[in-house]
Motif scaffolding. Sequence first.
Motif, mmCIF file in Angstrom:
data_model
loop_
_atom_site.group_PDB
_atom_site.id
_atom_site.type_symbol
_atom_site.label_atom_id
_atom_site.label_comp_id
_atom_site.label_asym_id
_atom_site.label_seq_id
_atom_site.Cartn_x
_atom_site.Cartn_y
_atom_site.Cartn_z
ATOM 1 N N ILE A 104 0.842 -1.192 0.000
ATOM 2 C CA ILE A 104 0.000 0.000 0.000
ATOM 3 C C ILE A 104 0.884 1.252 0.000
ATOM 4 C CG2 ILE A 104 -1.924 -1.202 1.124
ATOM 5 C CD1 ILE A 104 -1.270 0.170 3.718
ATOM 6 N N ASN A 105 0.295 2.356 -0.431
ATOM 7 C CA ASN A 105 1.068 3.592 -0.569
ATOM 8 C C ASN A 105 0.226 4.769 -0.073
ATOM 9 O OD1 ASN A 105 3.097 5.430 -1.538
ATOM 10 N ND2 ASN A 105 1.845 5.814 -3.344
ATOM 11 N N ILE A 106 0.906 5.820 0.355
ATOM 12 C CA ILE A 106 0.191 7.060 0.671
ATOM 13 C C ILE A 106 0.614 8.129 -0.320
ATOM 14 C CG2 ILE A 106 1.848 7.857 2.455
ATOM 15 C CD1 ILE A 106 -0.917 8.776 3.900
ATOM 16 N N HIS A 107 -0.385 8.819 -0.858
ATOM 17 C CA HIS A 107 -0.120 9.811 -1.909
ATOM 18 C C HIS A 107 -0.760 11.152 -1.524
ATOM 19 C CE1 HIS A 107 0.801 11.191 -5.940
ATOM 20 N NE2 HIS A 107 -0.395 11.745 -5.960
ATOM 21 N N PRO A 108 -0.040 12.267 -1.732
ATOM 22 C CA PRO A 108 -0.560 13.558 -1.266
ATOM 23 C C PRO A 108 -1.522 14.243 -2.233
ATOM 24 C CG PRO A 108 1.667 13.829 -2.059
ATOM 25 C CD PRO A 108 1.335 12.374 -2.251
ATOM 26 N N SER A 109 -2.567 13.549 -2.628
ATOM 27 C CA SER A 109 -3.655 14.186 -3.406
ATOM 28 C C SER A 109 -4.871 13.287 -3.305
ATOM 29 C CB SER A 109 -3.278 14.360 -4.879
ATOM 30 O OG SER A 109 -3.413 13.134 -5.568
ATOM 31 N N LEU A 110 -5.991 13.820 -3.781
ATOM 32 C CA LEU A 110 -7.198 13.000 -3.817
ATOM 33 C C LEU A 110 -7.207 12.255 -5.151
ATOM 34 C CD1 LEU A 110 -9.742 15.604 -2.355
ATOM 35 C CD2 LEU A 110 -8.739 13.635 -1.176
ATOM 36 N N LEU A 111 -6.585 11.093 -5.159
ATOM 37 C CA LEU A 111 -6.530 10.309 -6.406
ATOM 38 C C LEU A 111 -7.953 9.983 -6.865
ATOM 39 C CD1 LEU A 111 -3.573 7.908 -5.485
ATOM 40 C CD2 LEU A 111 -3.539 9.768 -7.168
ATOM 41 N N PRO A 112 -8.222 9.935 -8.159
ATOM 42 C CA PRO A 112 -7.270 9.874 -9.266
ATOM 43 C C PRO A 112 -6.709 11.227 -9.709
ATOM 44 C CG PRO A 112 -9.489 9.664 -10.117
ATOM 45 C CD PRO A 112 -9.602 9.741 -8.625
ATOM 46 N N LYS A 113 -7.033 12.302 -8.969
ATOM 47 C CA LYS A 113 -6.455 13.591 -9.363
ATOM 48 C C LYS A 113 -4.979 13.657 -8.949
ATOM 49 C CE LYS A 113 -9.195 17.373 -9.329
ATOM 50 N NZ LYS A 113 -9.886 18.498 -8.659
ATOM 51 N N TYR A 114 -4.181 14.260 -9.764
ATOM 52 C CA TYR A 114 -2.773 14.552 -9.449
ATOM 53 C C TYR A 114 -1.928 13.335 -9.087
ATOM 54 C CZ TYR A 114 -5.005 19.077 -9.275
ATOM 55 O OH TYR A 114 -5.754 20.175 -9.578
ATOM 56 N N LYS A 115 -1.914 12.375 -9.994
ATOM 57 C CA LYS A 115 -0.962 11.269 -9.834
ATOM 58 C C LYS A 115 0.445 11.826 -10.044
ATOM 59 C CE LYS A 115 -4.246 8.039 -11.736
ATOM 60 N NZ LYS A 115 -4.658 7.167 -12.837
ATOM 61 N N GLY A 116 1.436 11.155 -9.507
ATOM 62 C CA GLY A 116 2.824 11.564 -9.762
ATOM 63 C C GLY A 116 3.319 12.644 -8.814
ATOM 64 N N LEU A 117 4.304 13.404 -9.286
ATOM 65 C CA LEU A 117 5.007 14.362 -8.409
ATOM 66 C C LEU A 117 4.378 15.766 -8.453
ATOM 67 C CD1 LEU A 117 8.675 13.354 -9.305
ATOM 68 C CD2 LEU A 117 7.385 12.705 -7.264
ATOM 69 N N ASP A 118 4.890 16.640 -7.609
ATOM 70 C CA ASP A 118 4.511 18.072 -7.594
ATOM 71 C C ASP A 118 3.015 18.297 -7.427
ATOM 72 O OD1 ASP A 118 7.101 19.009 -7.858
ATOM 73 O OD2 ASP A 118 7.041 18.846 -10.047
ATOM 74 N N THR A 119 2.400 17.525 -6.582
ATOM 75 C CA THR A 119 0.939 17.624 -6.433
ATOM 76 C C THR A 119 0.509 19.009 -5.923
ATOM 77 O OG1 THR A 119 1.138 16.671 -4.246
ATOM 78 C CG2 THR A 119 0.590 15.159 -6.021
ATOM 79 N N PHE A 120 1.233 19.535 -4.938
ATOM 80 C CA PHE A 120 0.793 20.806 -4.329
ATOM 81 C C PHE A 120 0.860 21.945 -5.341
ATOM 82 C CE2 PHE A 120 2.894 18.343 -0.855
ATOM 83 C CZ PHE A 120 1.721 17.859 -0.320
ATOM 84 N N LYS A 121 1.928 21.962 -6.109
ATOM 85 C CA LYS A 121 2.102 22.996 -7.136
ATOM 86 C C LYS A 121 0.920 22.954 -8.124
ATOM 87 C CE LYS A 121 6.353 23.962 -8.875
ATOM 88 N NZ LYS A 121 7.562 23.593 -9.579
ATOM 89 N N ARG A 122 0.564 21.752 -8.547
ATOM 90 C CA ARG A 122 -0.493 21.615 -9.556
ATOM 91 C C ARG A 122 -1.867 21.951 -8.983
ATOM 92 N NH1 ARG A 122 -0.255 15.998 -11.852
ATOM 93 N NH2 ARG A 122 0.991 15.346 -10.074
ATOM 94 N N VAL A 123 -2.085 21.565 -7.723
ATOM 95 C CA VAL A 123 -3.357 21.871 -7.048
ATOM 96 C C VAL A 123 -3.550 23.386 -6.957
ATOM 97 C CG1 VAL A 123 -4.352 21.878 -4.720
ATOM 98 C CG2 VAL A 123 -3.610 19.735 -5.724
ATOM 99 N N LEU A 124 -2.458 24.079 -6.589
ATOM 100 C CA LEU A 124 -2.542 25.544 -6.445
ATOM 101 C C LEU A 124 -2.720 26.211 -7.806
ATOM 102 C CD1 LEU A 124 0.220 26.078 -3.731
ATOM 103 C CD2 LEU A 124 -2.225 26.494 -3.447
ATOM 104 N N LYS A 125 -2.028 25.704 -8.790
ATOM 105 C CA LYS A 125 -2.117 26.282 -10.126
ATOM 106 C C LYS A 125 -3.551 26.185 -10.664
ATOM 107 C CE LYS A 125 0.201 26.302 -14.537
ATOM 108 N NZ LYS A 125 0.563 25.345 -15.575
ATOM 109 N N ASN A 126 -4.197 25.083 -10.333
ATOM 110 C CA ASN A 126 -5.583 24.887 -10.811
ATOM 111 C C ASN A 126 -6.618 25.571 -9.923
ATOM 112 O OD1 ASN A 126 -4.818 23.441 -13.003
ATOM 113 N ND2 ASN A 126 -5.150 21.440 -12.069
ATOM 114 N N LYS A 127 -6.134 26.258 -8.879
ATOM 115 C CA LYS A 127 -7.010 26.962 -7.944
ATOM 116 C C LYS A 127 -8.092 26.052 -7.335
ATOM 117 C CE LYS A 127 -6.429 31.543 -10.081
ATOM 118 N NZ LYS A 127 -5.002 31.507 -9.886
#
Length: 185
Positions: A104-127
Amino acid sequence: MVKKNACVFISGTGTNLQVLIKSSREYNFPINISYIVSNTKNASGLNFAKIYKIPYYILNANNRLSLELILQQLKKKNISLICLAGYMKILKKKFIKKFNGKIINIHPSLLPKYKGLDTFKRVLKNKDKITGCTVHYVNDKLDSGQKILQKKIFIGSNDNEKSLKKKVQVAEHKAYSEAIIRVFK
Ligand code: GRF
C-alpha cells in the motif's frame, strides 16, 4: 492480539514512518513494523529505525542482487504488508507481482487527481478549493491501485506549497494508520 509483520519503505524524512511505528506499538493495532527499507542511506527517516531499534536495509533499487536479497529478507521475516511512505522509486513489476495485494502507498492528493510528483504545485495552479491524501493498494500503474481511504483538507486563499504540504501531512498521519486498520478488518 497477534500482529502481522509489516515493512515500511522510505526515501526521505519518514514522518509517516514515525507515526506508523507509534501506532504499531499500540496494543490493538494490527501490525508490527519489523523492518524498514530505504533506497538511500541519506534518508533522515532512517533515524527512526535507530531510535525505535527496528532493523533496516539500504536497497540499491537498480541492482538485481540487492532486490533478490530484499525479497529473501521479506520472506524470512514473514512480512504480510509493505507500506510505502515517501518511497521515491518505482517498484519493479516482478516485485509487485510477488506481493500482489500486500503493498500500500500514501499519496498527497485526492486520487485519481494529481498522480505523480509536484501535487501541491499543480493543485494551487488549478485553484482547487479542496485537496487531501489517499492511501491505496499498489499495482503496476503509477498511483492507480484501489483506494483504501482518503482524507480531505480545505485550501485557503493564503495557502502556498509549504503550508499545503503541512496541512496534507497532518491528514496523512491520521489516514495511514486508519487505512491499515481497514486493510485488516
Ligand atoms: C508524503 O507526503 C507522502 O504522501 C509522499 O511522500 C511524503 C513522505 O513524507 N508519498 P514522509 O517521508 O513520511 O515525511
